[in-house]
Every structure is written in C-alpha cells, then in structure tokens.
Design an enzyme around this catalytic site. Structure first.
Site, PDB file in Angstrom:
ATOM      1  N   CYS A   4      12.922  10.890   7.187  1.00 16.16           N
ATOM      2  CA  CYS A   4      12.859  10.412   8.571  1.00 16.16           C
ATOM      3  C   CYS A   4      14.211  10.575   9.262  1.00 16.16           C
ATOM      4  O   CYS A   4      14.287  10.773  10.461  1.00 16.16           O
ATOM      5  CB  CYS A   4      12.411   8.962   8.612  1.00 16.16           C
ATOM      6  SG  CYS A   4      13.267   7.946   7.410  1.00 16.16           S
ATOM      7  N   GLU A  48       9.554  15.502  15.920  1.00 13.94           N
ATOM      8  CA  GLU A  48       9.865  15.435  14.496  1.00 13.94           C
ATOM      9  C   GLU A  48       8.952  16.401  13.744  1.00 13.94           C
ATOM     10  O   GLU A  48       7.735  16.345  13.880  1.00 13.94           O
ATOM     11  CB  GLU A  48       9.651  14.008  13.987  1.00 13.94           C
ATOM     12  CG  GLU A  48      10.098  13.828  12.560  1.00 13.94           C
ATOM     13  CD  GLU A  48       9.973  12.387  12.079  1.00 13.94           C
ATOM     14  OE1 GLU A  48       9.014  11.716  12.452  1.00 13.94           O
ATOM     15  OE2 GLU A  48      10.862  11.942  11.318  1.00 13.94           O
ATOM     16  N   GLU A  52      10.129   1.136  10.317  1.00 10.66           N
ATOM     17  CA  GLU A  52      11.117   2.193  10.098  1.00 10.66           C
ATOM     18  C   GLU A  52      10.376   3.492  10.321  1.00 10.66           C
ATOM     19  O   GLU A  52       9.555   3.894   9.501  1.00 10.66           O
ATOM     20  CB  GLU A  52      11.689   2.070   8.674  1.00 10.66           C
ATOM     21  CG  GLU A  52      13.043   2.723   8.534  1.00 10.66           C
ATOM     22  CD  GLU A  52      12.923   4.179   8.146  1.00 10.66           C
ATOM     23  OE1 GLU A  52      12.854   5.004   9.072  1.00 10.66           O
ATOM     24  OE2 GLU A  52      12.876   4.474   6.955  1.00 10.66           O
ATOM     25  N   LYS A  60       0.842  -1.215   0.000  1.00 11.54           N
ATOM     26  CA  LYS A  60       0.000   0.000   0.000  1.00 11.54           C
ATOM     27  C   LYS A  60       0.868   1.252   0.000  1.00 11.54           C
ATOM     28  O   LYS A  60       1.531   1.561   0.974  1.00 11.54           O
ATOM     29  CB  LYS A  60      -0.922   0.061   1.224  1.00 11.54           C
ATOM     30  CG  LYS A  60      -1.933   1.199   1.100  1.00 11.54           C
ATOM     31  CD  LYS A  60      -2.612   1.574   2.391  1.00 11.54           C
ATOM     32  CE  LYS A  60      -1.946   2.709   3.130  1.00 11.54           C
ATOM     33  NZ  LYS A  60      -1.928   4.010   2.452  1.00 11.54           N
TER      34      LYS A  60
END
Lengths: 488, 281, 302
Positions: free
Chosen positions: A296, A393, A262, A188
């Site tokens: 990331c 983040e 991850e 996906k």
C-alpha cells in the site's frame, strides 16, 4: 578444463517445502477449535505461481461469523477482559516465540499461498510478525504509561479484516495490539491467502490461548460484510483498498463504531540531484518492486529532478534488468508471482491505460512462466500528473516516472493526490530533508531509505489513505477506549 | 421614550476574516425567553459553507506553518480580547437565557480555555510525539501534525464555553475550522467572531456559520475538502445515515466532550507523521 | 548510456552508508548451488592473486607458493591455476622463474608498501625495480596522508607518476579503504585513482585489521561503473585482505556481477587477493566432486 561460465543465471536454489504440511481441508477457528462452516461450504486456495490447488478452506457464513463473535464475547467476559496485563503479555510472548521457532514453516507456506519470494517471507514478513507480538507483549502490562492521565479500557470484541499482500505480518499488526490491550478478536484473513492465519491458529492452540480470544473466519467479501455488520462487534480494523475501506466506514458511521483504516496509497518517491544516486536507485527499486509492488505504501510515483532524470532513469533501467522474476521458492528470486488472476487483470488493464495515454513503457527482457500469474517489472517514463497511472493505485510492479525542477514543485506534485500514506525523499542535504518531511502530506516519510517497517514505528495514512496508526505507542490508542483525559 | 435609541448589532457570518451576510439573504430570528426579538441572524446556506471551506483551506497551510509559539500567542491574545469585552459576553449570555451567575462563570471559563489551550501549542509534540527505537540503523521519530480543515458542529450548550472549547482544541495545532452554530448560541458565536477578528488570528482560521445544523451537516459530511468533522455538537435529531457521507473522502469524525479541557481533545484533530532516516557516516 | 557521460561526476559523489551496506547484505542472500557453485569456485581461483607478503618470505616459500598457484590441486587438473602470485619486490625474481611458461602472472607490491610514506623518487625506484625484475603487475598504495589532508592533486600526480614508472606493467592502486574514514572518501579515492591512470583499484594492503568488505567493494564497483559511463575506460577491481572462505569469495563475485556485469568477471578485471582462501575453495570443490565434506589434511599447506 571443464569450467562452466559463472553468470547471473544462478542455478535454481529452491527452498524445501518439506517443512510445511498442508491439509486437504481447513475449518474455521472458532472458540479454540477448528469447525466446519455452515453447510460445509468451502473455497479453494491456490499457489499463484503455479495455479496448483493447495487446499479447501471453510467459507464462513453470517451464522458462522455470529458464532465467532459470540465466542469472542464470551472469551472477553470470561477470561480476557479482566486478566492482568502481565498474564496477557505471557501469551503474546509465547506466540512470538512460536513464530520465531516455526518461522521457516510459516515463510514457506506464505510463499506457497501468496506468491511472494521466499527471501522476503523468510527475511521480512516472518521476523516482522514475531517482532510485532514481542513488542506488543511488552505493552500489555504497561498501558498506564502509554496513556498518562487517562483511564483506558479495552473495546471488547474487535473485528479485523486484512489483505493478501502481507498475510502473516498483517495478522500480527492486527492481533498483537488488540490482544495486548485486552480485546478479543474475530479475524478475517484475505480469501487468496488464508493458510498462514490458519497455521497461526494452531500456534494459538499450542500456546493455550484461552478459547475464543482469537477466532479466525475465512471467506471472501460476504464474510467480511457479515463481520462488519455484526451488531455485537465493538470495534473494526481494516487494511485494504480505499474502495472497500470507504464501504466499511459507511457501515460503521451510523453506528458510531470505532474504526481504524489502513488503505491505499500512491506514494511519491522524490530523488533530488544531490542524492546518493546509486543508493537512491536501490531505494526506488525496493520501493516499487518489493513484494511485486503489492504494497500500500509502494513508491509508485518516482519524481526525479530534471537535471539528473536521464542519467537516473538509465541507471534504474539497468538495475531493473537484473531483477530475477520467477519461482518464489527460489532463493535467488527478486520478484515473485502476482497474487491472483484478478489482481493480474487489474495491473494489466492499468498498464494498457498507461500506454494508451502516451507514457513510454519499459520492461526488461524476462521470460515469464505460462502457468501462474506473472507481470514483468514495468517502468513508465514521460508520465504526466494527469495520467491515470500517476493517480490511481496499481498495486503491482509498475513505476510511473515524472520529473520536477524545484523542491516546491516536488512537494506540490507529491501532495497532489487524495492519498497520503507515505513518501520518500533522497537528498544528501539535511535541511532539505526536514523541509520536505514537514511539507509532505503522508503518514510515513522515508528519507534516504524506503519501505522500512518496525513494530516500534507507527504506520498509517493521511487523507484517503485511512486513519489510525499501527505500531508504536501511537498505535495502541486504536485498541483502547479512553476517557477525555482532562477536565471539562 | 428613550433619549437614546440603541443601535442594534447586525449578526452576520464570519468567513475569511470578514463578516458577510448569507449569500442566500436568509435570516432567522433569535428571541429571548419572553419572545422579544434579539437579532435577525444570518442563516448560512450550503454556498456559504463552500465559501467558508475555501477560506479555511486557503488559511490552513500558513497557519500550520507558523511557529507553535506564535499560534500560542495568538490564542492567548484571543483570551486578552475576550477579557477586555467581558461585560458584553456576559450580557449576550444573559440575553439568551443564562443566569447572571452562570453567565459570569461561563465567560471566565471561556477565557480560561483560550489561555489553557494556548499553552498547549508548543507542548503537544512533547506528550504525543515519540522517538522510536527501531531495530536498525535508523533515526525514527513521530510527531503530530494538524489534520487540515475541520468542520465543527458547535455545542448548543454552553453556548460560549462549548464553542471556545471545541474551536481552541481544533485550531491550536494548526487546523482551520468551519463551525456551524445554531439558535440563540449564534449571538455568542458572532460576538466571539468579533474578538477573533481583532486577535491577530489570520482570516480564515476560524469561520463561523450561523444557521440550521441539519441543513448544513450533510453538505459538510460530503465536502471533499474537509478533512475532519467534529460532531460533538451535532443535532440531537440527527439522521445517522448522514454520517455515512464521511466515507467519501475518509473523513475523520470526532465525538468529543463539549467543554473538554484536555490535550486529547487536541489529539483528536491530529495526524501522526513518522520520519525515518538512516544513521551513517 | 551516453547520457551518463554528460553529467559531471560531482553530481554523484555521496554514498549512503546504511543503504549501501543493506544492498551489499542483500546480495549475500544469493544462493549459489550446484553448477553455479562449481563455476564460482573455479572463477574465484582463476581470479585469485595468491599472496605472501611477510618479512619472513624466502625463495623457498615463494617457490612453494608458485607451485600451488600453477597447480592448486595436483590430484585434479581440472582445477585451474590462479591469476597471479603477489610478492614483495625482492621475491619477484624467484616468482618469475617459478611461474615461467605457466600463464600465472607475477604481481609485486611496491612504492614503500604498505605505508607509502617515503620520498616519491624512492617509491618510483621501487616500482621500476620490481618491473625490471619481471613483475607483470604492480600493487602500490595510495598516499593516504596526502588524501586525508585534502591534497588531491598530489595524490593524482603520484599515481600518474607510478603509472609511468610501471611501463608495460599493470598498475593496481591500493586505497587502504580501512584508513579513509568512510564510503564518501572511498568513492573519492577510487575516482581520483582511476582518473590518474590506475588499471585496477584495490581495497586493502592486508596489513591492517579493517580489510576488504563487501560494501567497500560494492562502493568501489559503483565508482568503476560511473567512471566507465563517464569516460569509456574499463578499470579493474581487486578485493584483498580478510577473504578466507569460498563463500566470501562468491559473495564478491555476485557483487561484481550484479554491479558491473559479468564482463567484469574475468581475471583481467577482477582479482581476489588472498593467501588462505585457496585451500577453502579446494575443499569446497572436493565436496562437490565427492559428495563428502573435506578437511584441512586433504589439501596442501604451502
């Protein structure tokens, strides 16, 4: 004499979009064919640089996901599980070659759908994607050597969910090792960037990959949830936010489902006073402004030694002034569009928080388009460890600058986060690099460089940045079931 | 009447190198097959778990920072100390129902496990680490590092060999452990603790809590300062939804083999770190 | 910017080869099209030191070069003259005569070019002679022998003496970067030359195979930037050797522009030393003007 002045406002150099052919409507890719979603449900995908509508894409329901899993199961048992590695390798090599041959088409589509600069999709994302297939193709018939003394088997049907920041590269990171190790896949892609995955589906048809070996279900959270919750999925792999990763871990935990995650990061990028300064400036810029900071492992926290902080920040600001923000299709664009309105909102909110917490904001003068989603490169100085912009983040072009006095303090500040994906260190002193590399709690340490990737190099995090590795020999183990490999 | 009334040992917890009683004051009776009381073992509480995690965290960085050679020697030292107290271990196993022959064999195997894992301390890098041929002017290498603090649900059976196999695999690389042992196996565990306390193993590297796994596991799964949990000896009647708590800090969960003798049992508690550096002049 | 001047230069002397080269390479992806391309081509001509440095040079050859320098494209007077012609001292008289009143300057190599290995007094005489003949600019070579033995004081003293010998003429110091061994040394040689009084620092003599490269120029430009930050002195940069195509030329312009700023993109502060480059630039201009690709028969060989 009619000499125009040569300056850095280079004339527009637009990559042609003639190479791509976007359909009005895309179906799901199930069992080797494009099919409509149940009830013909679709969602729109747009160009974040212009907000122009690109296509309608099928939204997979639970029933559609079920069909895809069934197709994957059937393909696993019928073709893929028992196919000799040598032959699986052939398919992967073919995919790699097709990606190389059609690289420009993929790159332009990636930029249209995701907003990243064409120079990045062309020079980074697509070459990396092809390289991942090529690298893993070579493993398919050599797995015995990757796991000496162990019996390895494939998991079966793997469910994979990827984010919107590197759509094609993430697809390659996920699909290539899964297929090389003999699994079939239900994949996906992110809902804001589904188009290159669907173009990849065409490639899979062209290379005659047996139907059902890879199935692509497009959709948003609910589609992902259906995949995660499907009882016939044998393994899950997810790249994305730590928040969603935790939800997936919860869902997989009780079923003891093998999982790789991850997730997010808040990487420290540490610059010592004995660094190669001008290259460190470049590294810091690449670390946070590459792909609009939608990375990331972005070096979002600059830790600079106090003795050079003023000078370094001055150089950094001067360099950031040169960044060209604008049309992602322009070959001279350095920073493209923010991927979505939602992401732009998150970035803007956190930047507001930074200002209200008392950090000093710097943004170069750049005119941003009214249409589309844009955010100027941003540097916060005077950031303290307790500021939210030093902890959370942001996933955007926003750098938080802190200072440190000693190497010990740098390590302490760098590690003082629940994340542990990556870190950067700049110093010309070799022993200090190794000392730092040893102590930094991060899965990837870039020393005197940043944001380097390679299929042969394992990537993945410590702590809340996830578990499991992608790439390299170590990355293979995420996609195989292994026996104990010893006596007991 | 016996001339010499034996002095029975008090079985306490093992935390940070010391042997405290549970802060809760609770104990549980361990009886032999005939129902005779063997010991009142300390029943650890969630607060004891918290203290054990604190001790394990405090010890972790310096344990991992020792040379692999040194850690290997200390694990080997544990084998030496067990060998020296071999009869005591056999006797404890017999008390909790292991046949003489099996008890003797199990002690031998447990000693052997320490020796075997001790040898891995300076070899896991060889077989799990790599130098990676990236397509650019970079030196790139990957090596294993310990995950951090590991919670261990110790296997009930075999009481001694199971615990030793799991603990050795966890700590040899530089992790520290908080292990929960339940029931009769507790006696073997605390006897082992006495060996570890005299094996040059720094306090806090291994912490042993005797008590109720179902009581302590939720606290372990939810603890934000535990990096991984070894569920190999998780209770059989485990409520699987407890495992969802692993997600609070993205804990690694491991289902292993209770008597594994494998480098991959070590690998389950390792992180892979990759370092890049340019090659230039 | 004051903050940079406060810091000793020694804090920033190392150069990372891989990152430097990667940065230089990334700047080559700048796509220079249409109006930018024409401006870049004109600018490369205006910054060009049209060079002939052959033992076989004659007055006739120099006259031909000077004609080309002052009017690069006789059919299109929109094309500007080059910055200077660069010749050996013996040819300076002819060059001065041929360029008189055109604005094209005369640069002369001097100082035992290209090795620099003769007695200092002889080298200084050589410089003084070239200046006396009317050269506006003097290109000398750095004493690599002294540099590589670590005698940096001697290196600086000699540059300072050369500067004095130049009088009013501009001094360009050729580092001969291909012989220095690496970017750390190129940066160090740049710094020494600038501190000793160079008006320009220049990459190469063109006499060895390892001539100017983009990363070398980037490295030198970064040194110039730091020197300017530290001292306020504005030093020029000349890239020379191996620059043959218009595309190479605009890569240099991009590197200078994005490192030192567009203030440096003038003939006063940036030069391209070349001989065959001009014709490629003219052919590119021809393509822009006519829409057709040009060929070597449509530009003059001088």
């Amino acid at each position: 004499m009619t000499t125009e002045k040569f300056d850095l406002d280079y004339a527009p150099a637009l990559e042609s979009t003639a190479v791509v052919n976007i359909a009005k409507q895309y179906g799901l890719f199930v069992n080797g064919e494009f099919v409509k979603a149940r009830g013909d449900k679709t969602f729109a995908t747009i160009n974040p640089a212009t907000e122009a509508h690109l296509a309608n894409v099928a939204e997979a329901s639970k029933a559609d996901v079920n069909k895809a899993v069934k197709a994957a199961r059937h393909a696993y048992e019928t073709y893929w599980r028992d196919m000799p590695g040598k032959q699986r390798a052939r398919y992967l090599y073919r995919i790699a070659r097709q990606l190389q041959e059609r690289a420009r088409e993929f790159a332009v589509l990636e930029t249209l759908d995701g907003g990243k600069p064409i120079t990045e999709s062309r020079d980074f994302d697509l070459p990396q994607a092809a390289a991942h297939f090529f690298y893993h193709a070579g493993w398919a018939d050599k797995l015995d050597y990757a796991f000496p003394g162990r019996k390895v088997t494939s998991h079966g049907v793997v469910g994979q969910i990827t984010p919107w920041n590197f759509p094609m590269m993430m697809a390659a990171w996920k699909l290539a090792p899964a297929l090389a190790t003999g699994n079939t896949v239900v994949f996906k892609p992110a809902e804001t960037t589904p188009l290159t995955a669907l173009l990849l589906a065409e490639v899979l048809q062209d290379v005659d990959l047996p139907p059902g070996v890879v199935n692509i279900v497009t959709g948003a959270g609910a589609t992902g949830q259906a995949l995660v919750d499907h009882p016939d999925v044998d393994k899950l792999a997810f790249t994305g936010s730590t928040g969603v990763g935790k939800m997936i871990q919860r869902a997989a935990a009780a079923r003891r489902l093998p999982l790789t995650l991850e997730l997010g990061g808040k990487a420290a990028h540490i610059v010592f006073d004995d660094a190669a300064i001008d290259q460190a400036v470049e590294g810091v810029v690449k670390g946070i402004f590459f792909n609009q900071g939608h990375v990331c492992c972005a070096g979002s926290r600059l830790l600079v030694q106090e003795s050079i902080a003023e000078m370094f920040i001055e150089k950094l600001k001067r360099r950031v002034d040169l960044l060209r923000v604008g049309n992602p299709l322009d070959k001279n664009t350095d920073v493209g569009a923010i991927n979505s309105a939602a992401q732009l909102g998150r970035i803007a909110d956190l930047v507001k928080v930074g200002v209200s917490e008392g950090a000093e904001i710097y943004q170069p003068k750049c005119s941003l388009n009214k249409k589309g989603f844009w955010f100027a490169p941003t540097i916060f100085t005077g950031v303290q460890q307790s500021h939210r912009i030093a902890q959370e983040e942001i996933f955007g072009p926003v750098l938080s600058v802190q200072t440190f006095r000693t190497a010990d303090e740098a390590v302490q500040k760098a590690n003082n986060t629940p994340f542990g994906l990556s870190a950067g260190v700049w110093t010309e002193k070799g022993s200090k690099i190794l000392w730092m590399a040893d102590l930094l709690n991060a899965g990837v340490v870039w020393a005197n460089t940043y944001n380097q990737f390679d299929p042969a190099s394992p990537f993945g995090g410590y702590k809340e940045s996830g578990f499991g590795r992608e790439g390299g020999m170590q990355g293979l183990s995420a996609y195989v079931r292994t026996d104990t490999g010893g006596r007991s | 009447m016996n001339e010499h009334l034996p002095v029975d040992k008090t079985f306490k917890l093992f935390i940070g190198g010391a042997f405290p009683r549970s802060e809760s004051g609770r104990t549980f009776a361990v009886r032999d097959a005939k129902g005779a009381l063997l010991a009142n073992a300390s029943q650890a509480s969630r607060k004891d778990l918290r203290e054990a995690v604190r001790a394990a965290r405090g010890a972790q960085e310096s344990w991992a920072g020792r040379t692999a050679y040194n850690r290997g020697q200390i694990l080997y030292r544990a084998a030496e100390m067990m060998e020296a107290r071999r009869p005591e271990f056999v006797s404890v196993l017999r008390q909790i129902g292991v046949t003489p022959k099996a008890a003797s064999k199990q002690v031998d195997q447990a000693i052997d496990r320490w020796v075997w894992y001790a040898g891995w301390a300076d070899k896991t890098h060889h077989i799990l680490g790599t130098v990676n041929p990236v397509a650019g002017p970079y030196f790139n290498f990957t090596f294993p590092e310990p995950t951090g603090v590991v919670g261990v649900m110790a296997p009930d059976e075999p009481a001694l060999l199971g615990l030793v196999s799991r603990l050795a695999a966890v700590i040899v690389s530089g992790n520290t452990a908080v292990a929960v042992v339940e029931g009769p196996a507790s006696l073997a565990a605390i006897t082992l603790a006495e060996v570890l306390a005299t094996s040059d193993l720094p306090g806090g590297v291994v912490n042993l809590l005797t008590g109720d796994k179902n009581e302590l596991l939720p606290w372990m799964m939810g603890h934000l300062d535990i990096n991984a949990v070894d569920l190999t000896g998780a209770p059989k009647d485990l409520d699987p939804t407890i495992l969802e708590e692993a997600a609070v800090n993205v804990k690694r969960t491991v289902w292993g083999d209770s008597t594994a003798e494998s480098p991959y049992a070590i690998a389950d508690f390792l992180e892979m770190k990759t370092v890049w550096h340019p090659i230039g002049k | 910017m004051a903050c940079i001047t406060d810091k000793p230069l020694s804090l920033a002397t190392s150069v990372d080869q891989v990152a430097l080269e990667a940065r230089a390479k990334s700047l080559t992806t700048r796509s220079i099209k249409t109006t930018s391309k024409r401006a870049a081509l004109h600018l490369s001509i205006r910054c060009m030191d049209l060079t002939t440095l052959e033992g076989a040079d004659t007055p006739g050859k120099v006259a031909s070069l000077c004609q080309k320098a002052t009017r690069p494209d006789p059919t299109n007077l929109d094309v500007p003259p080059v910055a200077a012609v660069c010749v050996y001292p013996e040819m300076v008289d002819y060059a001065v005569a041929a360029t008189a009143g055109t604005g094209v300057k005369v640069a002369s190599v001097a100082g035992a070019f290209p090795s620099g290995l003769s007695r200092l007094s002889i080298r200084l005489d050589d410089i003084a002679d070239a200046v006396a003949r009317g050269a506006h600019e003097i290109d000398i070579v750095l004493n690599r022998s002294a540099f590589l033995t670590g005698d940096y004081n001697l290196v600086m003293d000699e540059v300072a003496a050369a500067k004095e010998a130049c009088g009013e003429a501009h001094l360009k110091v050729i580092l001969e970067t291909g012989e220095l061994g690496g970017y750390d040394q190129i940066r160090r040689a740049s710094m020494l030359s600038m501190h000793a009084g160079a008006d320009f620092i220049k990459t190469s003599t063109g006499k060895i195979p390892k001539a100017s490269t983009l990363p070398v120029v980037l490295c030198m430009a970064e040194a110039i930037r730091d020197h300017a930050d530290a001292t306020g002195e504005i030093i020029g940069l000349k890239a020379a050797g191996g620059i043959r195509t218009a595309k190479q030329a605009w890569h240099y312009l991009v590197v200078i522009g994005e490192t030192l700023g567009t203030d440096w993109l003038t003939p006063d502060l940036f030069r391209l030393g070349a001989s065959s480059l001009l014709n490629d630039v003219l052919q590119q201009l021809g393509k822009l003007d006519t829409g057709r690709y040009s060929g070597p028969d449509y530009v003059t060989v001088d």
